[in-house]
Every structure is written in structure tokens, then in C-alpha cells.
Design a protein around this motif. Structure first.
Motif, PDB file in Angstrom:
ATOM      1  N   THR A 282      60.991  77.824  80.303  1.00  0.00           N
ATOM      2  CA  THR A 282      61.982  78.552  80.405  1.00  0.00           C
ATOM      3  C   THR A 282      63.349  77.804  80.266  1.00  0.00           C
ATOM      4  O   THR A 282      63.349  76.372  79.744  1.00  0.00           O
ATOM      5  CB  THR A 282      61.902  78.867  82.041  1.00  0.00           C
ATOM      6  N   GLY A 283      64.413  78.220  80.549  1.00  0.00           N
ATOM      7  CA  GLY A 283      65.671  77.574  80.613  1.00  0.00           C
ATOM      8  C   GLY A 283      66.360  77.514  79.220  1.00  0.00           C
ATOM      9  O   GLY A 283      65.763  78.263  78.263  1.00  0.00           O
TER      10      GLY A 283
ATOM     11  N   LEU B 226      62.357  81.341  76.917  1.00  0.00           N
ATOM     12  CA  LEU B 226      63.693  80.455  77.103  1.00  0.00           C
ATOM     13  C   LEU B 226      64.792  81.624  76.982  1.00  0.00           C
ATOM     14  O   LEU B 226      64.608  82.685  76.328  1.00  0.00           O
ATOM     15  CB  LEU B 226      63.752  79.742  75.520  1.00  0.00           C
ATOM     16  N   SER B 227      66.009  80.977  77.651  1.00  0.00           N
ATOM     17  CA  SER B 227      67.024  81.939  77.771  1.00  0.00           C
ATOM     18  C   SER B 227      68.160  81.180  77.529  1.00  0.00           C
ATOM     19  O   SER B 227      68.223  80.193  77.163  1.00  0.00           O
ATOM     20  CB  SER B 227      66.979  82.442  79.420  1.00  0.00           C
TER      21      SER B 227
ATOM     22  N   ASN C 106      61.485  85.406  72.707  1.00  0.00           N
ATOM     23  CA  ASN C 106      61.844  84.408  73.993  1.00  0.00           C
ATOM     24  C   ASN C 106      63.038  85.569  74.740  1.00  0.00           C
ATOM     25  O   ASN C 106      62.864  86.638  74.435  1.00  0.00           O
ATOM     26  CB  ASN C 106      62.508  83.206  73.418  1.00  0.00           C
ATOM     27  N   LYS C 107      63.736  85.018  75.426  1.00  0.00           N
ATOM     28  CA  LYS C 107      64.794  85.698  76.101  1.00  0.00           C
ATOM     29  C   LYS C 107      65.997  85.225  75.892  1.00  0.00           C
ATOM     30  O   LYS C 107      67.112  85.278  76.406  1.00  0.00           O
ATOM     31  CB  LYS C 107      64.457  85.688  77.461  1.00  0.00           C
ATOM     32  N   LEU C 108      66.095  84.576  74.697  1.00  0.00           N
ATOM     33  CA  LEU C 108      67.639  83.987  74.135  1.00  0.00           C
ATOM     34  C   LEU C 108      68.631  85.206  74.167  1.00  0.00           C
ATOM     35  O   LEU C 108      68.445  86.197  73.758  1.00  0.00           O
ATOM     36  CB  LEU C 108      67.519  83.340  72.787  1.00  0.00           C
ATOM     37  N   THR C 109      69.826  84.510  74.393  1.00  0.00           N
ATOM     38  CA  THR C 109      71.219  85.572  74.491  1.00  0.00           C
ATOM     39  C   THR C 109      72.223  84.978  73.895  1.00  0.00           C
ATOM     40  O   THR C 109      72.187  84.155  73.064  1.00  0.00           O
ATOM     41  CB  THR C 109      71.326  85.912  76.003  1.00  0.00           C
TER      42      THR C 109
END
Length: 640
Positions: free
Chosen positions: A265-266, A288-289, A310-313
């Protein structure tokens, strides 16, 4: 990833020959006893790897795979199951267990029992007595138990591979911190658990570290940053949590990094810029964000960047355009927003660009037309609102063009007729009009998905020219005309035989011709979905000739007549959906008892008779609305 077989075999062979020449004394009796006990515990040796190990001969001069020093002490035992000899690779196995007596080989430097496939039982604690051991290869066996604490005495260990066994438990921190001279360590493909020991930072000489495919939990130790010589790191396929530590930026020699399939995460730390030797980076399948740090643009040697799932933005950093060595970008299934940076046009070595399933929007930069080496472009499932496919696309030479759900409108652009596209996905758009005759000019097509659009024509006769086409999805359009045009296309054996066809939810007409199962294009099909069309006619007996057919869906197609017994000849069928038709007669017992059958539905037909006994678990709803059917799972029969 394992050490190169050629490199390992060559180095051990050289050591073996050199040591044999150096030996001048007979084999020491303690070593002889230890090796004979090892042989005694081998229960099966089909290739006779230990055939020369006889009581009547000297182990230093006559036993294959054994080498001694000048004093007659054994220094090398190498009997791997995969051996190279004069360009011929022998692949064999041995069954049995590891003898504790191997621990008595006090001068042993190399022990290679890798790839024997069937060595079982624990690693004996007695191996810890091998204080001079430099190379230990026990990988690709069925060893169980835990890593013995006694292995902390391997103070001279340089390379150790225990990969691909059934070893469980934790890696004792006190053991790992003693391996200060290790350069290669492979523990992958086991059932090791618990945290990665923080003492891993003591392996200051390590160049290759492979822990993938275990059950490691906890965080990545910050001590990784101390491993200045590390070139290969694989922690993938574990259950590692927490964030990627800032200290990872200290791995200046790292070339290959695998952190995929964990629960990280993070944010990706900005210190990633310190990995300036990186060639391959895979951090996909995590949680991962946050946004990508602009410092990622300093990885000047990176060729493959895999961050998908992932959850990358945030926006894609323009600095990625500095990574001119890049050949592959996989960023799909994240939450990236904004426009694709024009700087991506600088990536002249790029072969794959996958930005699918994000939230990218805005006009596509025409600078992408400069990507002459691009082979695969996937922008699917982004709200880019393309309207029409830009004309500059024809300057690309892509083999895969994936633009599903990107807001394309109007008719198919004519330039596609002269393109080199092999895989084309334009599904989920607002394409309209006829399927043009020139589709037959796209002779390189192997995959075509035009589903969920507004096409409203019949299939042109030129379709038959698509002799390499193997997967076709036209579902949810307004296509009309006879369905058999598709089944009659040409093939280029062994290519061009259909793997899957989905024509459901159109206005195709039939009937399906009787010889469909004998058509060359249909000989190896695994999925045939024709539901919700006005086909009529009966279910052809020749479908039973489709030996690889797994899925057959003909729901609401106006079928009449009986279910043919011959359908039971398609032995791989796992799904048969024939509901909402006008089928009559009985259900053939051979069909209902197909070995692979998982899903079966003949509801809302005119079937009669007793439902045959069957092993598959099929719900009542699959037989309902057939007034003449009876028997389990429906009510009992009264008149049969």
C-alpha cells in the motif's frame, strides 16, 4: 528465477575435474561411509546416477559426481537431475531422503542435488556441520520441514538454492545474518511464512535474492537499502504489506525488481530515482495508491515498467517521456486521470503501451504517431471521447489495437483495410453502418471484437478471406443475414481455425447447416455462443464432431426438433444452454452425463420423458417449463 543451468553446470564440472586431478589419496573412510549411507536412503534411481558408487571402488577416483582434494577428503558431490553433456540435456529424478551422514563430509565445498524432483523429508540438521560449504543446491525437490537453525554455521556460503520444495516455517533471523558472504540466495516456491528477517540487510555481498512464491507477511525490511551489490530482487507472489521503503533507493546496482502480487500500500517513493541501473520493474497486482513521482523519469535504463492492477491516481508524469529505453508500459487498471502527455511521443523504442481501464480523458496527443516501433496499443475503458479514430493512427504499425469503450462514433475508418492489425477490439462504442466489404482485406486478423455497437448489415461475402481469424465477437449489434457465412470462412492450417465465436443478441437467421461440425474453420472451436438470434431449424448432429467444444449457448434461437444423441460425442462440453426454444423429445442420457458438464439449462422448451440419472449438480430451474419432463430434480414420473 533460477541460476543459469549452463553457468552452474560448467562451473561445477570444472571444479569436479580439477578436484579429481588434485586427489592423490584414497577416499577417507568417514566420507565413504557418509556417501554410502546417502545411497542407501535413495529408493529409486532410474538413470543410475549412483550406479558407480560401489563398496569395492574408491569414491575419489571411481564414483561419478564425487571429487576429492589431495588428502582424500570429498569436496564436491554433484548428482543433479538436470545435466548437460555435449549439447544433450538429461532430465531424470531420484527418490529418497537426505542422509544425516552427509554432515560428516567435513571438507565438502559443493553439494548439488538439485532437480532430482523426488527427494523428500527434512533438510538434516547435521548439514550445519559443513562449515566449509560454499555452494548448496537442493532446489526442485519435495523437501519438507523448516530451515534448520544449524545452517547459521555456513559462514563461507556463497550460493544457496532451496527453491521449489515444500519447506515451511519462518526463516530464522539468526541464520540469515550469518550468511554474510552469500552472493546468490534462492528460497522461492516454498511455503515459508512470517516476516522477511530484518537481518537480511546483513547480506552485504548478495547480488541475487529470490524469495517469490511463498507466504511471507509483514513489511519489506528497510535493511534492503544496504544491499549495494544487489542486481536481482524477487519478492513477488507473497503476502507482504505496508509501503515500499524509502531505503529502496539505495539499490543503485539493481537491474531487475519484482514486487508484484503482494498487498503493498501507500505511494511509490520518490527515492525510486536511485535505481539508476534498473532495466525491469514489476510492481503490479498490489494496492499502491497516490500519484507517480516525477522522479520516475530518472530511471534512464528501464525497459519494462509494469504497474498495472493498483490504485494509482493523478496525472501521468511528463517525465516518463525521458525514459527513451522503454519498450513496454503496462499501467492498466488504475485510476490515472488527465491527458496522455505529449512527451510519450519521445519513447521511440516503445513496443507496448497499455493504459487501459483508467480515467484518462482529453484529446490524444498526435505525437504518438512517432512511435514507429509500437506493436500494441491499448487505451480501452478510458473516457477519452475519441469520436472518430484520429487519422494519424494509420501512421502506426501496430499489430494490436484495443480501443474498447473509448467513445468512437460513425463507421469503421477505411484505412484499417490496409493496416497490419492482427488483434482489433473496438467493442462498447457507438460504431454504426454496415460491416464494410473491405474487412476481407484485413487478412492478418486473428482476433476481432466489434460487440456492443450499432452495426446493422449482413456479413459481407469477403469475410471468408479472413483465413487467420480465430476469435470473433459480434454480440449485441443489429447484424442480420445468414449465420453460416461465418462458419464457412477459409483457413490456413494450422492457423485460422476458430477458437471462439459470439454472435449473440443480433438478428442473424438460420438454420444452422447440418455439416457445421465438419467445416474446417470449426474443427477446434471451444466456445460457440449464438443465443438470441432467429435461427430456427434443428440442432445439427455434427456439433458432436467438435471435439474441443466446451461452451455451447443457443438460448432463444427458435430451435425445434430433438436434442441429438451425437451431442454427447463432444466430450469436453462443460456448458450447454438451450433454454427458451421449441425442443421436443427426451433428454439424451449421454448428454446429461458428459464428464465435464458443469452448467446445463433446457428450461422453457417442449421436452418430455424422464430426466436421466446424472452426477452433475443441476438446479431445478434448468428443467422447468417443460410440461412433459419428470423425475429428479423435478417431481416423480407417473406414467413412465
Amino acid at each position: 528465477m533460477e541460476i543459469s543451468m549452463d553457468a552452474r553446470t560448467f562451473s561445477l564440472l570444472f571444479f569436479l575435474i580439477f578436484s579429481s586431478l588434485a586427489s592423490s589419496k584414497a577416499c577417507h573412510p568417514v566420507d565413504r561411509e557418509a556417501l554410502l549411507d546417502f545411497k542407501h536412503k535413495i529408493t529409486d534411481d532410474p538413470s543410475k546416477l549412483l550406479h558407480s558408487w560401489k563398496v569395492s571402488s574408491d569414491c575419489c577416483t571411481s564414483w561419478e559426481g564425487v571429487a576429492c582434494d589431495g588428502s582424500g577428503r570429498v569436496v564436491n558431490v554433484s548428482r543433479p537431475g538436470l545435466m548437460s553433456d555435449n549439447d544433450f540435456i538429461e532430465d531424470t529424478y531420484m527418490s529418497g531422503t537426505l542422509s544425516p551422514y552427509l554432515g560428516n563430509l567435513s571438507s565438502l565445498r559443493i553439494l548439488d542435488l538439485s532437480n532430482l524432483k523426488d527427494l523428500k523429508g527434512p533438510i538434516p540438521e547435521e548439514l550445519g556441520k559443513l562449515s566449509k560449504l560454499t555452494h548448496l543446491f537442493l532446489d526442485t525437490n519435495k523437501l519438507t520441514g523448516s530451515i534448520p537453525f544449524t545452517l547459521r554455521y555456513f559462514s563461507q556460503l556463497e550460493k544457496m538454492y532451496l527453491s521449489d520444495n515444500l519447506i515451511s516455517g519462518i526463516v530464522p533471523p539468526s541464520v540469515m545474518e550469518s550468511w554474510t558472504s552469500v552472493s546468490e540466495l534462492g528460497l522461492s516456491g516454498n511455503a515459508l511464512s512470517g516476516p522477511i528477517p530484518p537481518t537480511i540487510g546483513k547480506l552485504v555481498m548478495v547480488t541475487k535474492l529470490d524469495l517469490h512464491g511463498n507466504n511471507f507477511t509483514g513489511r519489506i525490511p528497510t535493511g534492503f537499502g544496504n544491499l549495494k551489490y544487489l542486481r536481482y530482487l524477487d519478492l513477488s507472489e507473497n503476502q507482504i504489506t505496508g509501503s515500499i521503503p524509502q531505503s529502496i533507493g539505495g539499490l543503485a546496482a539493481l537491474e531487475l525488481l519484482y514486487l508484484n502480487q503482494n498487498q503493498l500500500t501507500g505511494r511509490i517513493p520518490s527515492s525510486i530515482s536511485g535505481l539508476d541501473s534498473m532495466i525491469f520493474c514489476r510492481i503490479s497486482e498490489n494496492r499502491l495508491s497516490g500519484s507517480l513521482p516525477p522522479s520516475i523519469g530518472q530511471l534512464s535504463k528501464v525497459q519494462r515498467l509494469i504497474l498495472e492492477n493498483n490504485k494509482l491516481t493523478g496525472k501521468l508524469p511528463a517525465s516518463i517521456g525521458h525514459l527513451t529505453a522503454l519498450t513496454d508500459i503496462f499501467f492498466s487498471n488504475n485510476y490515472f486521470t488527465g491527458k496522455i502527455p505529449p512527451s510519450f511521443g519521445n519513447l521511440l523504442n516503445l513496443q507496448t503501451l497499455d493504459l487501459s481501464r483508467n480515467r484518462l480523458s482529453g484529446q490524444l496527443p498526435p505525437q504518438l504517431a512517432k512511435l514507429k516501433n509500437l506493436q500494441s496499443l491499448d487505451l480501452s475503458y478510458n473516457p477519452v471521447g475519441l469520436g472518430r479514430i484520429p487519422n494519424w493512427f494509420q501512421e502506426l504499425r501496430v499489430f494490436q489495437l484495443m480501443l474498447a469503450n473509448t467513445g468512437i462514433e460513425g463507421e469503421l475508418p477505411h484505412w484499417l483495410s490496409s493496416s497490419s492489425v492482427s488483434k482489433l477490439d473496438l467493442s462498447g462504442n457507438a460504431l454504426t453502418g454496415k460491416l464494410p466489404w473491405w474487412i476481407g482485406n484485413m487478412t492478418g486478423l486473428s482476433f476481432l471484437n466489434l460487440s456492443n455497437n450499432g452495426f446493422h448489415s449482413s456479413i459481407p461475402a469477403e469475410f471468408k478471406n479472413l483465413s487467420l481469424l480465430m476469435d470473433l465477437d459480434l454480440h449485441s449489434n443489429n447484424f442480420s443475414g445468414h449465420v453460416n457465412v461465418i462458419f464457412s470462412k477459409e483457413v490456413q492450417t494450422p492457423l485460422g481455425h476458430f477458437n471462439s465465436i459470439d454472435l449473440s443478441s443480433n438478428m442473424f437467421t438460420g438454420p444452422i447447416e447440418d455439416d457445421i461440425g465438419g467445416r474446417p474453420a470449426m474443427s477446434s472451436i471451444s466456445s460457440l455462443v449464438l443465443s438470441h438470434n432467429k435461427l430456427g431449424g434443428s440442432l445439427p448432429k455434427s456439433i458432436g464432431k467438435m471435439r474441443e467444444l466446451q461452451v455451447l449457448k443457443l438460448v432463444n434461437t427458435g430451435l425445434s426438433g430433438m436434442i441429438p444423441e451425437e451431442l454427447g460425442d463432444a466430450k469436453e462440453l462443460s456448458t450447454i444452454l438451450l433454454s427458451r426454444n421449441k425442443l421436443t423429445g427426451a433428454i439424451p442420457e449421454i448428454v446429461l452425463n458428459l464428464r465435464e458438464l458443469k452448467q446445463f439449462d433446457v428450461s422453457s422448451n417442449r421436452l418430455r420423458g424422464r430426466i436421466p440419472p446424472h452426477k452433475a449438480i443441476i438446479p431445478v430451474s434448468a428443467f422447468k417449463n417443460n410440461p412433459g419432463l419428470c423425475g429428479t430434480p423435478l417431481p416423480p414420473c407417473k406414467h413412465f
